[in-house]
Write a protein that holds these residues in place. Structure first.
Motif, PDB file in Angstrom:
ATOM      1  N   GLU A 162       0.847  -1.198   0.000  1.00 43.65           N
ATOM      2  CA  GLU A 162       0.000   0.000   0.000  1.00 43.65           C
ATOM      3  C   GLU A 162       0.881   1.246   0.000  1.00 43.65           C
ATOM      4  O   GLU A 162       1.653   1.467   0.928  1.00 43.65           O
ATOM      5  N   VAL A 163       0.763   2.044  -1.068  1.00 44.86           N
ATOM      6  CA  VAL A 163       1.616   3.225  -1.233  1.00 44.86           C
ATOM      7  C   VAL A 163       0.749   4.424  -1.619  1.00 44.86           C
ATOM      8  O   VAL A 163       0.037   4.384  -2.625  1.00 44.86           O
ATOM      9  N   ASP A 164       0.795   5.487  -0.824  1.00 41.66           N
ATOM     10  CA  ASP A 164       0.057   6.711  -1.102  1.00 41.66           C
ATOM     11  C   ASP A 164       1.051   7.828  -1.408  1.00 41.66           C
ATOM     12  O   ASP A 164       2.016   8.031  -0.664  1.00 41.66           O
ATOM     13  N   VAL A 165       0.796   8.547  -2.500  1.00 42.64           N
ATOM     14  CA  VAL A 165       1.745   9.554  -2.984  1.00 42.64           C
ATOM     15  C   VAL A 165       1.133  10.945  -2.866  1.00 42.64           C
ATOM     16  O   VAL A 165       0.062  11.214  -3.416  1.00 42.64           O
ATOM     17  N   TYR A 166       1.825  11.837  -2.157  1.00 40.60           N
ATOM     18  CA  TYR A 166       1.354  13.200  -1.926  1.00 40.60           C
ATOM     19  C   TYR A 166       2.371  14.203  -2.468  1.00 40.60           C
ATOM     20  O   TYR A 166       2.880  15.048  -1.734  1.00 40.60           O
ATOM     21  N   PHE A 167       2.675  14.108  -3.754  1.00 38.31           N
ATOM     22  CA  PHE A 167       3.641  15.026  -4.349  1.00 38.31           C
ATOM     23  C   PHE A 167       2.968  16.356  -4.704  1.00 38.31           C
ATOM     24  O   PHE A 167       1.751  16.483  -4.704  1.00 38.31           O
ATOM     25  N   ASP A 168       3.791  17.348  -5.052  1.00 37.00           N
ATOM     26  CA  ASP A 168       3.286  18.692  -5.322  1.00 37.00           C
ATOM     27  C   ASP A 168       2.316  18.715  -6.496  1.00 37.00           C
ATOM     28  O   ASP A 168       2.465  17.962  -7.469  1.00 37.00           O
ATOM     29  N   ASN A 169       1.372  19.625  -6.393  1.00 33.11           N
ATOM     30  CA  ASN A 169       0.355  19.810  -7.418  1.00 33.11           C
ATOM     31  C   ASN A 169       0.862  20.780  -8.482  1.00 33.11           C
ATOM     32  O   ASN A 169       0.248  21.813  -8.746  1.00 33.11           O
ATOM     33  N   ASP A 170       2.008  20.473  -9.081  1.00 31.85           N
ATOM     34  CA  ASP A 170       2.554  21.290 -10.159  1.00 31.85           C
ATOM     35  C   ASP A 170       3.146  20.362 -11.213  1.00 31.85           C
ATOM     36  O   ASP A 170       3.075  19.133 -11.080  1.00 31.85           O
ATOM     37  N   GLY A 171       3.718  20.929 -12.267  1.00 32.11           N
ATOM     38  CA  GLY A 171       4.235  20.117 -13.366  1.00 32.11           C
ATOM     39  C   GLY A 171       5.258  19.070 -12.939  1.00 32.11           C
ATOM     40  O   GLY A 171       5.072  17.877 -13.195  1.00 32.11           O
ATOM     41  N   PRO A 172       6.344  19.480 -12.265  1.00 36.86           N
ATOM     42  CA  PRO A 172       7.336  18.496 -11.824  1.00 36.86           C
ATOM     43  C   PRO A 172       6.754  17.452 -10.880  1.00 36.86           C
ATOM     44  O   PRO A 172       7.078  16.268 -10.968  1.00 36.86           O
ATOM     45  N   GLY A 173       5.884  17.902  -9.968  1.00 36.60           N
ATOM     46  CA  GLY A 173       5.282  16.960  -9.027  1.00 36.60           C
ATOM     47  C   GLY A 173       4.424  15.922  -9.724  1.00 36.60           C
ATOM     48  O   GLY A 173       4.474  14.728  -9.405  1.00 36.60           O
ATOM     49  N   ARG A 174       3.618  16.372 -10.694  1.00 33.17           N
ATOM     50  CA  ARG A 174       2.772  15.426 -11.435  1.00 33.17           C
ATOM     51  C   ARG A 174       3.601  14.476 -12.282  1.00 33.17           C
ATOM     52  O   ARG A 174       3.276  13.284 -12.415  1.00 33.17           O
ATOM     53  N   GLN A 186       1.170  -0.316  -7.715  1.00 31.37           N
ATOM     54  CA  GLN A 186       0.243  -0.280  -6.578  1.00 31.37           C
ATOM     55  C   GLN A 186       0.161   1.106  -5.934  1.00 31.37           C
ATOM     56  O   GLN A 186      -0.686   1.345  -5.069  1.00 31.37           O
ATOM     57  N   ALA A 187       1.019   2.038  -6.345  1.00 32.82           N
ATOM     58  CA  ALA A 187       1.015   3.383  -5.766  1.00 32.82           C
ATOM     59  C   ALA A 187      -0.207   4.168  -6.230  1.00 32.82           C
ATOM     60  O   ALA A 187      -0.646   4.045  -7.373  1.00 32.82           O
ATOM     61  N   LYS A 188      -0.755   4.974  -5.333  1.00 34.66           N
ATOM     62  CA  LYS A 188      -1.941   5.772  -5.615  1.00 34.66           C
ATOM     63  C   LYS A 188      -1.630   7.264  -5.463  1.00 34.66           C
ATOM     64  O   LYS A 188      -1.020   7.682  -4.476  1.00 34.66           O
ATOM     65  N   ASP A 189      -2.058   8.050  -6.430  1.00 37.68           N
ATOM     66  CA  ASP A 189      -1.896   9.503  -6.374  1.00 37.68           C
ATOM     67  C   ASP A 189      -2.956  10.084  -5.445  1.00 37.68           C
ATOM     68  O   ASP A 189      -4.153   9.988  -5.713  1.00 37.68           O
ATOM     69  N   ARG A 190      -2.528  10.707  -4.344  1.00 40.55           N
ATOM     70  CA  ARG A 190      -3.455  11.282  -3.372  1.00 40.55           C
ATOM     71  C   ARG A 190      -3.422  12.815  -3.378  1.00 40.55           C
ATOM     72  O   ARG A 190      -3.955  13.445  -2.461  1.00 40.55           O
ATOM     73  N   SER A 191      -2.827  13.420  -4.393  1.00 39.28           N
ATOM     74  CA  SER A 191      -2.688  14.879  -4.400  1.00 39.28           C
ATOM     75  C   SER A 191      -4.031  15.595  -4.479  1.00 39.28           C
ATOM     76  O   SER A 191      -4.120  16.787  -4.163  1.00 39.28           O
ATOM     77  N   GLY A 192      -5.081  14.890  -4.879  1.00 31.66           N
ATOM     78  CA  GLY A 192      -6.400  15.502  -4.957  1.00 31.66           C
ATOM     79  C   GLY A 192      -6.921  15.990  -3.626  1.00 31.66           C
ATOM     80  O   GLY A 192      -7.810  16.858  -3.593  1.00 31.66           O
ATOM     81  N   VAL A 193      -6.393  15.479  -2.514  1.00 33.34           N
ATOM     82  CA  VAL A 193      -6.916  15.877  -1.205  1.00 33.34           C
ATOM     83  C   VAL A 193      -6.620  17.343  -0.898  1.00 33.34           C
ATOM     84  O   VAL A 193      -7.318  17.959  -0.087  1.00 33.34           O
ATOM     85  N   TYR A 194      -5.576  17.921  -1.542  1.00 33.96           N
ATOM     86  CA  TYR A 194      -5.312  19.340  -1.314  1.00 33.96           C
ATOM     87  C   TYR A 194      -5.741  20.189  -2.499  1.00 33.96           C
ATOM     88  O   TYR A 194      -5.375  21.367  -2.600  1.00 33.96           O
ATOM     89  N   GLY A 195      -6.530  19.624  -3.390  1.00 30.28           N
ATOM     90  CA  GLY A 195      -7.240  20.372  -4.419  1.00 30.28           C
ATOM     91  C   GLY A 195      -6.398  21.377  -5.174  1.00 30.28           C
ATOM     92  O   GLY A 195      -5.419  21.035  -5.826  1.00 30.28           O
ATOM     93  N   SER A 196      -6.770  22.652  -5.052  1.00 26.52           N
ATOM     94  CA  SER A 196      -6.092  23.714  -5.799  1.00 26.52           C
ATOM     95  C   SER A 196      -4.804  24.185  -5.125  1.00 26.52           C
ATOM     96  O   SER A 196      -4.081  25.009  -5.680  1.00 26.52           O
ATOM     97  N   HIS A 197      -4.520  23.680  -3.940  1.00 22.05           N
ATOM     98  CA  HIS A 197      -3.278  24.058  -3.250  1.00 22.05           C
ATOM     99  C   HIS A 197      -2.092  23.306  -3.839  1.00 22.05           C
ATOM    100  O   HIS A 197      -2.236  22.195  -4.354  1.00 22.05           O
ATOM    101  N   LYS A 198      -0.920  23.904  -3.741  1.00 22.77           N
ATOM    102  CA  LYS A 198       0.263  23.275  -4.323  1.00 22.77           C
ATOM    103  C   LYS A 198       0.643  21.994  -3.594  1.00 22.77           C
ATOM    104  O   LYS A 198       1.046  21.013  -4.212  1.00 22.77           O
ATOM    105  N   ASP A 199       0.544  22.002  -2.262  1.00 23.28           N
ATOM    106  CA  ASP A 199       0.986  20.843  -1.496  1.00 23.28           C
ATOM    107  C   ASP A 199       0.243  20.779  -0.173  1.00 23.28           C
ATOM    108  O   ASP A 199      -0.609  21.629   0.127  1.00 23.28           O
ATOM    109  N   TYR A 200       0.575  19.776   0.628  1.00 24.50           N
ATOM    110  CA  TYR A 200      -0.157  19.560   1.883  1.00 24.50           C
ATOM    111  C   TYR A 200       0.042  20.707   2.862  1.00 24.50           C
ATOM    112  O   TYR A 200      -0.883  21.101   3.571  1.00 24.50           O
ATOM    113  N   ASN A 201       1.256  21.265   2.908  1.00 29.76           N
ATOM    114  CA  ASN A 201       1.491  22.353   3.846  1.00 29.76           C
ATOM    115  C   ASN A 201       0.735  23.611   3.439  1.00 29.76           C
ATOM    116  O   ASN A 201       0.227  24.340   4.299  1.00 29.76           O
ATOM    117  N   ASP A 202       0.639  23.885   2.144  1.00 25.85           N
ATOM    118  CA  ASP A 202      -0.151  25.028   1.682  1.00 25.85           C
ATOM    119  C   ASP A 202      -1.606  24.886   2.117  1.00 25.85           C
ATOM    120  O   ASP A 202      -2.244  25.852   2.546  1.00 25.85           O
TER     121      ASP A 202
END
Length: 222
Positions: A162-174, A186-202
């Motif tokens: 089980e692998v969850d990926v929370y990379f930046d919501n920008d070109g390099p991150g995607r 098996q890795a899953k892209d979870r960046s949708g949880v921060y929607g329009s924000h660049k990353d989790y900290n934003d």
């Protein structure tokens, strides 16, 4: 800025870590003077407060004091927020956003549940995720520190179910997310949880700012 344009075919087998030799250390620009617990340096404390993670940073980060050994004329000691990587070095960022390392660069690993891994580009995002989710038991967290470290992270997670990926919501991150999923299906892209924000900290900072606004409005209505 880092780019994520390496080919998956270039990914090499992960090798056991060896601390840098004394000769290798002589080639690094920065050398560590001392470390101390979070909360003693006012500037760094305010910086972590602004990032919304001061309360969770204890135990994960240190205040580090270092000098530039290549600058013979300047003996100044600088300070920053630091955390260890898997190459026996320190990754750090100062309050103005300057990022570098002391010793070899590498990924950072926070040990946890072996069958579940969560991946982040930056350590601030990882701590933001931990603060918001408070997982128990916590999964193994892997922080790239730099997206050029992607191949090292991939080797760490290939066999994890089980692998969850929370990379930046920008070109390099995607791009990095797609490369990782191509290599580790098996890795899953979870960046949708921060929607329009660049990353989790934003996202975390936006939520905290909104809460502060709501509190101020409530107080003014009294």
């Amino acid at each position: 800025k880092d780019t994520c344009d390496m080919q998956v075919s270039m990914i090499t087998t992960y090798k056991p870590v060896k601390p840098p030799t004394e000769q290798e250390q002589k080639g690094y620009a920065f050398e560590l003077v001392r470390t101390q617990p979070i909360g003693r340096n006012f500037v760094l404390t305010k910086y972590l407060e602004g990032r919304g993670i001061l309360d969770i940073a204890h135990g994960y980060m240190q205040e580090i004091y270092y000098r530039n050994r290549l600058d013979i004329e300047n003996k100044s000691i600088f300070y920053a927020i630091g955390w260890k990587n898997d190459q026996a070095g320190w990754e750090f960022t100062n309050a103005k956003g300057f990022k570098s390392s002391i010793g070899k660069k590498g990924i950072s690993v926070i040990p946890g549940k072996p069958g579940h891994a969560v991946l982040f580009e930056g350590y601030m995002d990882c701590l933001s995720w931990l603060k918001v989710n408070r997982p128990d038991p916590a999964p193994t967290a892997i922080v790239l520190n730099s997206i050029v470290q992607l191949k090292n992270a991939i080797e760490r997670i290939r066999e994890i179910p089980e692998v969850d990926v929370y990379f930046d919501n920008d070109g390099p991150g995607r791009n990095c997310t797609q490369m990782l999923i191509d290599a580790v299906p098996q890795a899953k892209d979870r960046s949708g949880v921060y929607g329009s924000h660049k990353d989790y900290n934003d996202m975390l900072r936006a939520v905290l700012n909104e809460q502060e606004v709501q509190l101020q409005r409530a107080w003014q209505k009294r």
